[in-house]
Design a protein around this motif. Structure first.
Motif, PDB file in Angstrom:
ATOM      1  N   UNK A 102      42.198  35.445  40.435  1.00 25.06           N
ATOM      2  CA  UNK A 102      40.820  35.883  40.162  1.00 25.06           C
ATOM      3  C   UNK A 102      40.788  37.161  39.326  1.00 25.06           C
ATOM      4  N   UNK A 103      41.806  38.007  39.461  1.00 25.73           N
ATOM      5  CA  UNK A 103      41.825  39.291  38.754  1.00 25.73           C
ATOM      6  C   UNK A 103      42.247  39.172  37.296  1.00 25.73           C
ATOM      7  N   UNK A 104      42.692  37.990  36.875  1.00 27.58           N
ATOM      8  CA  UNK A 104      43.258  37.852  35.535  1.00 27.58           C
ATOM      9  C   UNK A 104      42.198  37.879  34.435  1.00 27.58           C
ATOM     10  N   UNK A 105      40.944  37.596  34.773  1.00 26.13           N
ATOM     11  CA  UNK A 105      39.894  37.654  33.747  1.00 26.13           C
ATOM     12  C   UNK A 105      39.084  38.935  33.920  1.00 26.13           C
ATOM     13  N   UNK A 106      38.439  39.413  32.859  1.00 25.10           N
ATOM     14  CA  UNK A 106      37.703  40.677  32.940  1.00 25.10           C
ATOM     15  C   UNK A 106      36.488  40.648  33.851  1.00 25.10           C
ATOM     16  N   UNK A 107      36.041  39.465  34.249  1.00 21.62           N
ATOM     17  CA  UNK A 107      34.942  39.377  35.210  1.00 21.62           C
ATOM     18  C   UNK A 107      35.445  39.578  36.635  1.00 21.62           C
TER      19      UNK A 107
END
Length: 247
Positions: free
Chosen positions: A207-212
């Protein structure tokens, strides 16, 4: 009058009993589209999706079959035409995602992935290309893993690379038909299939891999699908990466 100008559009949603497929079914129903909810094995879930459409005041029916079986899929399209009068949208969400390193996956599993994801897309797209009405849309499903190159996803990503190639070429082959052909490529999405076999730590990392800094939701993906199914008529022959900016 084109199908996009009427309130009686008809969609076939393969895999409509599943997480993303179910969200697509309900989102299209909100746009007053009549929906054929396809399922492979879970008829009960498909009927739940159809009941959700009815609760929204829409029309839905269910139909089962193997997406890689041309006779079963021809029967699916016949059912759509017999029930609702034709087909305007095909959202092909059905697919499977067994994971393993390339060095460890057995060939039977590899072949099963390609049969469902590649042959299934070919079968459904061939029928869709022959039957979707002018003003319609064909929407395939790829994956953002074709860009992210995550370990263990090799055979699955390979199948979706083939889906993208077929999508882009079919869009050009349908020149003059006023039918768009696009692929939606979700990033990690919060479905039961995604969570299966993953620890909370792994889920949070992904979940942390995208900027959202979150997972996508089935509703996020359904919104993109509804756009290219309806108002997005100038989007054609494209792969739309719906992943919060992961790649």
């Amino acid at each position: 009058m084109s199908a996009t100008q009427t309130s009686s559009r008809v969609a076939v949603v393969t895999g409509g009993s599943g997480g993303i497929g179910r969200a697509v079914v309900e989102r299209l129903a909100k746009d007053k589209v009549s929906v054929v909810v396809h399922y492979s094995s879970n008829e009960a879930k498909a009927r739940e999706a159809a009941e959700a459409v009815a609760a929204l005041g829409g029309r839905a029916t269910v139909f089962g079959g193997d997406v890689a079986d041309p006779e079963a899929m021809a029967a699916l399209f016949d059912h759509a035409t017999d029930t609702f009068g034709g087909v305007d949208v095909v959202a092909h969400t059905a697919g499977i995602m067994p994971l393993a390193p390339i060095t460890q996956m057995d060939l039977d599993t590899f072949d099963r992935i390609q049969r469902t994801n590649v042959r299934g897309t070919f079968v459904v797209n061939q029928l869709a290309a022959r039957q979707v009405r002018s003003g319609g849309a064909i929407i395939n499903f790829s994956t953002s893993v074709t860009r992210l190159q995550m370990p263990n996803y090799g055979p699955y990503a390979a199948s979706k690379g083939a889906v993208e190639a077929m999508t882009l070429i079919l869009a050009r082959e349908l020149r003059g038909r006023d039918i768009t052909v696009n692929a939606v490529a979700p990033g990690p999405t919060a479905t039961p299939l995604f969570f299966e076999g993953k620890s909370e730590q792994v889920v949070q990392h992904i979940a942390s891999l995208n900027p959202m800094e979150r997972l996508g939701t089935p509703a996020d993906i359904a919104e993109v699908t509804a756009f290219v199914a309806g108002p997005g008529r100038w989007v054609n022959g494209q792969v739309l990466y719906a992943n919060g900016g992961a790649a």
